[in-house]
Design a protein around this motif. Structure first.
Motif, PDB file in Angstrom:
ATOM      1  N   UNK A   1      -0.178   0.809  -2.556  1.00 43.00           N
ATOM      2  CA  UNK A   1      -1.404   1.598  -2.646  1.00 43.00           C
ATOM      3  C   UNK A   1      -1.483   2.355  -3.966  1.00 43.00           C
ATOM      4  N   UNK A   2      -0.358   2.924  -4.392  1.00 43.80           N
ATOM      5  CA  UNK A   2      -0.340   3.675  -5.649  1.00 43.80           C
ATOM      6  C   UNK A   2      -0.585   2.778  -6.854  1.00 43.80           C
ATOM      7  N   UNK A   3      -0.283   1.487  -6.720  1.00 39.95           N
ATOM      8  CA  UNK A   3      -0.489   0.545  -7.820  1.00 39.95           C
ATOM      9  C   UNK A   3      -1.913  -0.014  -7.841  1.00 39.95           C
ATOM     10  N   UNK A   4      -2.733   0.355  -6.841  1.00 40.54           N
ATOM     11  CA  UNK A   4      -4.126  -0.087  -6.826  1.00 40.54           C
ATOM     12  C   UNK A   4      -4.428  -1.194  -5.851  1.00 40.54           C
ATOM     13  N   UNK A   5      -3.459  -1.594  -5.046  1.00 41.74           N
ATOM     14  CA  UNK A   5      -3.704  -2.623  -4.030  1.00 41.74           C
ATOM     15  C   UNK A   5      -4.289  -1.979  -2.776  1.00 41.74           C
ATOM     16  N   UNK A   6      -4.886  -2.820  -1.931  1.00 41.45           N
ATOM     17  CA  UNK A   6      -5.333  -2.335  -0.631  1.00 41.45           C
ATOM     18  C   UNK A   6      -6.708  -1.712  -0.580  1.00 41.45           C
ATOM     19  N   UNK A   7      -7.540  -1.965  -1.614  1.00 45.64           N
ATOM     20  CA  UNK A   7      -8.913  -1.456  -1.571  1.00 45.64           C
ATOM     21  C   UNK A   7      -9.853  -2.562  -1.085  1.00 45.64           C
ATOM     22  N   UNK A   8     -10.559  -2.286   0.015  1.00 48.37           N
ATOM     23  CA  UNK A   8     -11.576  -3.206   0.532  1.00 48.37           C
ATOM     24  C   UNK A   8     -12.845  -2.391   0.718  1.00 48.37           C
ATOM     25  N   UNK A   9     -13.813  -2.603  -0.164  1.00 51.30           N
ATOM     26  CA  UNK A   9     -15.032  -1.796  -0.129  1.00 51.30           C
ATOM     27  C   UNK A   9     -14.698  -0.332  -0.346  1.00 51.30           C
ATOM     28  N   UNK A  10     -15.137   0.511   0.583  1.00 50.71           N
ATOM     29  CA  UNK A  10     -14.891   1.948   0.487  1.00 50.71           C
ATOM     30  C   UNK A  10     -13.631   2.377   1.231  1.00 50.71           C
ATOM     31  N   UNK A  11     -12.810   1.405   1.624  1.00 57.43           N
ATOM     32  CA  UNK A  11     -11.573   1.711   2.346  1.00 57.43           C
ATOM     33  C   UNK A  11     -10.368   1.504   1.430  1.00 57.43           C
ATOM     34  N   UNK A  12      -9.413   2.440   1.507  1.00 62.15           N
ATOM     35  CA  UNK A  12      -8.196   2.324   0.706  1.00 62.15           C
ATOM     36  C   UNK A  12      -6.981   2.153   1.619  1.00 62.15           C
ATOM     37  N   UNK A  13      -5.823   1.856   1.027  1.00 59.84           N
ATOM     38  CA  UNK A  13      -4.556   1.732   1.761  1.00 59.84           C
ATOM     39  C   UNK A  13      -4.631   0.661   2.854  1.00 59.84           C
ATOM     40  N   UNK A  14      -5.366  -0.418   2.594  1.00 53.63           N
ATOM     41  CA  UNK A  14      -5.509  -1.482   3.595  1.00 53.63           C
ATOM     42  C   UNK A  14      -4.317  -2.441   3.503  1.00 53.63           C
ATOM     43  N   UNK A  15      -3.519  -2.517   4.552  1.00 53.45           N
ATOM     44  CA  UNK A  15      -2.386  -3.446   4.620  1.00 53.45           C
ATOM     45  C   UNK A  15      -2.298  -3.993   6.033  1.00 53.45           C
ATOM     46  N   UNK A  16      -1.536  -5.088   6.185  1.00 50.62           N
ATOM     47  CA  UNK A  16      -1.233  -5.633   7.503  1.00 50.62           C
ATOM     48  C   UNK A  16       0.261  -5.900   7.555  1.00 50.62           C
ATOM     49  N   UNK A  17       0.903  -5.531   8.674  1.00 50.16           N
ATOM     50  CA  UNK A  17       2.343  -5.719   8.809  1.00 50.16           C
ATOM     51  C   UNK A  17       2.649  -6.573  10.038  1.00 50.16           C
TER      52      UNK A  17
END
Length: 373
Positions: free
Chosen positions: A157-173
């Motif tokens: 997230x800090x590197x700029x990954x995980x942005x989908x539209x207006x949502x941040x920190x998007x991941x799947x585990x």
């Protein structure tokens, strides 16, 4: 003892936002005069670089000017010190003042000039007026021991990954078992050399713009406990982020064209404005584009805008707009001065985050060549 940012560090951070690849082909952006290989005590943000701006920079002890309009817009065949431009370049060099320009890349950048203008006009639900750049996305899948899942997700997230539209920190585990055999010469975080090891691991997936790939890989490598980090990267066919010039949005409350013209003049600090259209007509949907808007009246018309706010509109272009039913507010090219304080705030935030003592100041000199009576 003060901690000063280098010119390279400042521009590297600036270009992570106002990326060079956003610029129109042939736009002479980047370093214009001087060197970035030095410590910077003071930066000045400016719309234009003119002799009075250079004098201001000297008075203020500025080391670096970050401007919107390039001073070397056309290729120079010579630097004649008998001309005003030649004298200005000589003064910059003699006073060790570096000049960097961010032009159409700053127009296109999210949060750049056109978003600043749209925000100043309180436009809602804004979209890009003219698409000029499409940022493709990729997906990364990382395999990490469960003990370090949170660390790696935060690094992503800090590197700029995980942005989908207006949502941040998007991941799947998803949970699974990682198997590996450390060979001779390794120093495994888990397991013994030569022995097959099975470890409870988590597969973390996230998306990122492809231009951040190297940054994302560096981030997860640093956060991951293993010597060799296992990850997969896939290109995506999903519709990706579209960037471009101008913005189109809606007013919170309808106004007449006459009311909106006064609103524009006030909010954008224009010395004077020119209006094309019926002053009593209702304005709901607005297109805005900083700089020269002549090439974009058709885009504004097709967007369904009631009025197009821009600058430098030609006489016959205004006739064309009238015939197409598009109203215009020509507030002048100088409304782009909004970037002076906008970029200053952006750079100040960077300095605070990195604990640099480099000072960021806005130019206060008026560079609008026009006066109104």
């Amino acid at each position: 003892m003060s901690k000063l940012a280098s010119g390279q560090a400042i521009i590297q951070e600036f270009e992570s936002w106002s990326k060079k690849k956003y610029a129109e082909d042939g736009d002479p952006i980047g370093l214009q005069v001087g060197s970035l290989n030095k410590k910077i005590n003071k930066v000045m943000t400016a719309l234009d670089v003119l002799p009075n701006v250079v004098d201001e920079a000297i008075r203020e002890g500025v080391d670096l000017i970050i401007a919107h309009h390039p001073i070397l817009y056309r290729p120079l065949k010579k630097i004649n010190l008998d001309t005003e431009q030649g004298k200005m370049i000589e003064t910059l060099i003699k006073n060790n003042i570096t000049v960097y320009a961010a032009h159409t890349n700053l127009d296109v950048a999210p949060g750049g000039v056109n978003d600043m203008l749209a925000d100043a006009l309180s436009l809602k639900n804004t979209k890009v007026l003219v698409e000029t750049f499409q940022n493709k996305y990729k997906k990364i899948a990382i395999f990490v021991p469960a003990t370090h899942e949170v660390d790696v997700r935060e690094a992503l997230s800090n590197a700029g990954a995980g942005y989908i539209g207006d949502y941040s920190d998007c991941t799947f585990s998803s949970n699974g078992t990682g198997r590996f055999r450390p060979t001779e010469g390794t120093t495994p975080y888990i397991g013994e050399t030569g022995e097959l090891e099975a470890v409870p691991e988590v597969k973390i997936e996230s998306v990122f713009p492809e231009d951040l790939q190297s940054k994302v890989i560096r981030a997860i490598t640093k956060a991951h406990p293993y010597e060799e980090v296992a990850y997969d990267i896939y290109p995506l066919e999903n519709e990706s982020e579209k960037l471009g010039l101008g913005r189109i949005g809606h007013l919170e409350n309808d106004m007449t064209l006459e009311e909106f013209a006064s609103f524009v003049k006030d909010k954008l600090g224009a010395s004077g404005i020119r209006i094309v259209g019926d002053l009593q007509s209702t304005v709901k949907k607005v297109a805005v584009l900083g700089g020269d808007g002549n090439k974009f009246i058709h885009a504004a018309r097709f967007s369904g805008a009631d009025v197009f706010v821009s600058g430098d509109i030609y006489y016959h272009v205004a006739h064309d707009a009238m015939m197409e039913g598009l109203q215009i507010i020509d507030a002048g090219h100088n409304i782009e001065k909004i970037m002076i304080e906008g970029v200053q705030k952006k750079l100040q935030s960077f300095m605070q985050d990195k604990h640099y003592d480099t000072e960021i100041i806005p130019s206060r000199v008026i560079t609008d060549p026009f006066q109104f009576r």
